[in-house]
Design an enzyme around this catalytic site. Structure first.
Site, PDB file in Angstrom:
ATOM      1  NE  ARG A  40      -4.427  -1.359   1.760  1.00 34.21           N
ATOM      2  CZ  ARG A  40      -5.505  -1.332   2.528  1.00 34.21           C
ATOM      3  NH1 ARG A  40      -5.482  -0.668   3.677  1.00 34.21           N
ATOM      4  NH2 ARG A  40      -6.605  -1.962   2.180  1.00 34.21           N
ATOM      5  CE  LYS A 206     -13.248  -8.521   6.595  1.00 34.28           C
ATOM      6  NZ  LYS A 206     -12.618  -7.241   6.183  1.00 34.28           N
ATOM      7  N   GLY A 360      -7.848  -7.159  -0.055  1.00 37.20           N
ATOM      8  CA  GLY A 360      -7.747  -8.142   1.022  1.00 37.20           C
ATOM      9  C   GLY A 360      -7.033  -9.406   0.605  1.00 37.20           C
ATOM     10  N   GLY A 383     -13.193  -3.484   1.668  1.00 40.75           N
ATOM     11  CA  GLY A 383     -14.408  -2.944   2.268  1.00 40.75           C
ATOM     12  C   GLY A 383     -15.088  -1.916   1.390  1.00 40.75           C
TER      13      GLY A 383
END
Length: 408
Positions: A40, A206, A360, A383
């Protein structure tokens, strides 16, 4: 959807002070405190580097983890890593908006880069409130007078309404950074121009996110098929009347996901021809992979989809024109149980379809396998991307678009 927001191309940056919010939240080894992966940081280095190269005084705002987590730490290492990536000194200031931070900003010269302390060290940053209220926080009120522009590049946090993410847009002319710009264009373009058949592959643990996406894309008719994997598949197997074993039922109950078993029954009733569930699974027996038909699942943990299911799913993937995938197919970190995830990713990468992978674990697996070139777009934010696909509004994007009317 028309994306009417400013980008950094719209700003005259030379010798201007720019606040740029990025998401360089990185995995940290809890025993050593060292950053394990700088993906990132490298991603956002593009925007930060461009701002500096165009003569801006660049003030970077970022977070690392959240209070209570073992990796909730300072951004000193991030500054060092960013300095190496940019081959340009990035000054780290262990302050957010106090006198030390403000004095450091005031002394900046053209092309300087300064990274302020973890914004989540400030308690108000954790609070989710209406965007306009976030502009009244101390952080925003103290830092705004020192800057000319605000650039938001933190797509991975775009689903959150927090001061450093939405507050500055009410105080300063604001634009999307390169990561934000690229993510939004790719995702909205894909959703607005869906080619058929459109196949969603939803897995991971999730379940709430995946169910939210399912409900939206099935109701609006944008999905032709949804292939279920991971814990999502286990819930739909249970919802379809399959006995997945006491162990797997308990796992679902302990995570508080029983309500999603009920939702899966409703979705299967209404869209049974579109929701594809596994025909076989791989369970962990004596730490070994053993495959069973879903009609004969023993009382052992389900760790992956089975070979017959992988073959069937690959068929849907080959015929697809548009692919959206999120979440691994099983416990891919464990040897012998990464087969489903690996084969699904290989099928996506070798398909001719326009393909998008959520951030992710699945994105990390694709990168580790060297498949990124075969995938049209790998999102930096699981997300945020999953909320977008589920039809949810992203506060950061809404604010950027609403405030684009501000005169530059």
């Amino acid at each position: 959807m028309a994306l009417d927001f400013y980008t950094i191309d719209d700003f005259a940056l030379d010798n201007k002070t720019v606040l740029v919010r990025v998401d360089i939240n990185s995995p940290v080894d809890p025993s050593t405190g060292l950053i394990l992966d700088d993906t990132r940081i490298r991603l956002h280095a593009e925007t930060i580097g461009e701002l500096s190269n165009r003569g801006a005084k660049t003030v970077v705002l970022a977070h690392q983890s959240r209070p209570g987590k073992k990796d909730f730490t300072t951004l000193k290492q991030h500054a060092e890593s960013l300095s190496k990536i940019l081959n340009h000194k990035v000054e780290y200031v262990d302050d957010i908006f106090g006198s030390n931070a403000r004095n450091s900003i005031s002394k900046m010269k053209r092309r300087d880069i300064l990274l302020l302390e973890n914004v989540r060290f400030y308690s108000e940053e954790i609070l989710t409130r209406e965007p306009k209220l976030q502009s009244e926080t101390h952080m925003v009120q103290k830092l705004s007078p020192l800057a000319d522009y605000f650039v938001n590049d933190a797509f991975a946090a775009a689903h959150r309404s927090q001061p450093s993410l939405v507050g500055f847009a009410f105080m300063l002319p604001s634009a999307a950074g390169r990561v934000m710009e690229r993510e939004l264009k790719a995702l909205y373009n894909a959703m607005d121009n869906v080619q058929r058949p459109c196949v969603y592959i939803l897995g991971g643990v999730k379940v709430d996110d995946s169910i939210m996406v399912m409900e939206n894309v099935l109701e609006n008719g944008s999905a032709d098929y949804i292939l279920t994997t991971g814990l999502v598949a286990n819930i739909f197997l249970w919802g379809s009347g399959i006995n997945i074993g006491k162990y797997n039922k308990s796992f679902i109950k302990n995570r508080g996901y029983c309500e999603y078993v009920k939702k899966s029954k409703k979705l299967l009733k209404n869209y049974r021809d579109k929701i594809i569930i596994p025909k076989d699974v791989a369970v962990c027996m004596g730490d070994k992979r053993v495959e069973f038909s879903v009609d004969d699942i023993p009382n052992h943990p389900i760790y992956d989809i089975g070979t017959d299911t992988i073959t069937e799913y690959a068929g849907y993937i080959r015929k697809a024109e548009t692919l959206f995938a999120n979440g691994p197919a099983g416990v891919f970190e464990k040897e012998d149980f990464n087969i489903g995830t690996d084969d699904i990713l290989n099928a996506i990468a070798s398909s001719h379809a326009f393909s998008i992978i959520g951030g992710g674990h699945l994105a990390a697996a694709a990168n580790q396998m060297g498949l990124s070139k075969g995938i049209s777009h790998i999102s930096s934010g699981g997300g945020a991307s999953i909320n977008l696909l589920a039809g949810e509004n992203l506060p950061v994007v809404e604010v950027l678009m609403e405030r684009a009317c501000r005169k530059i």
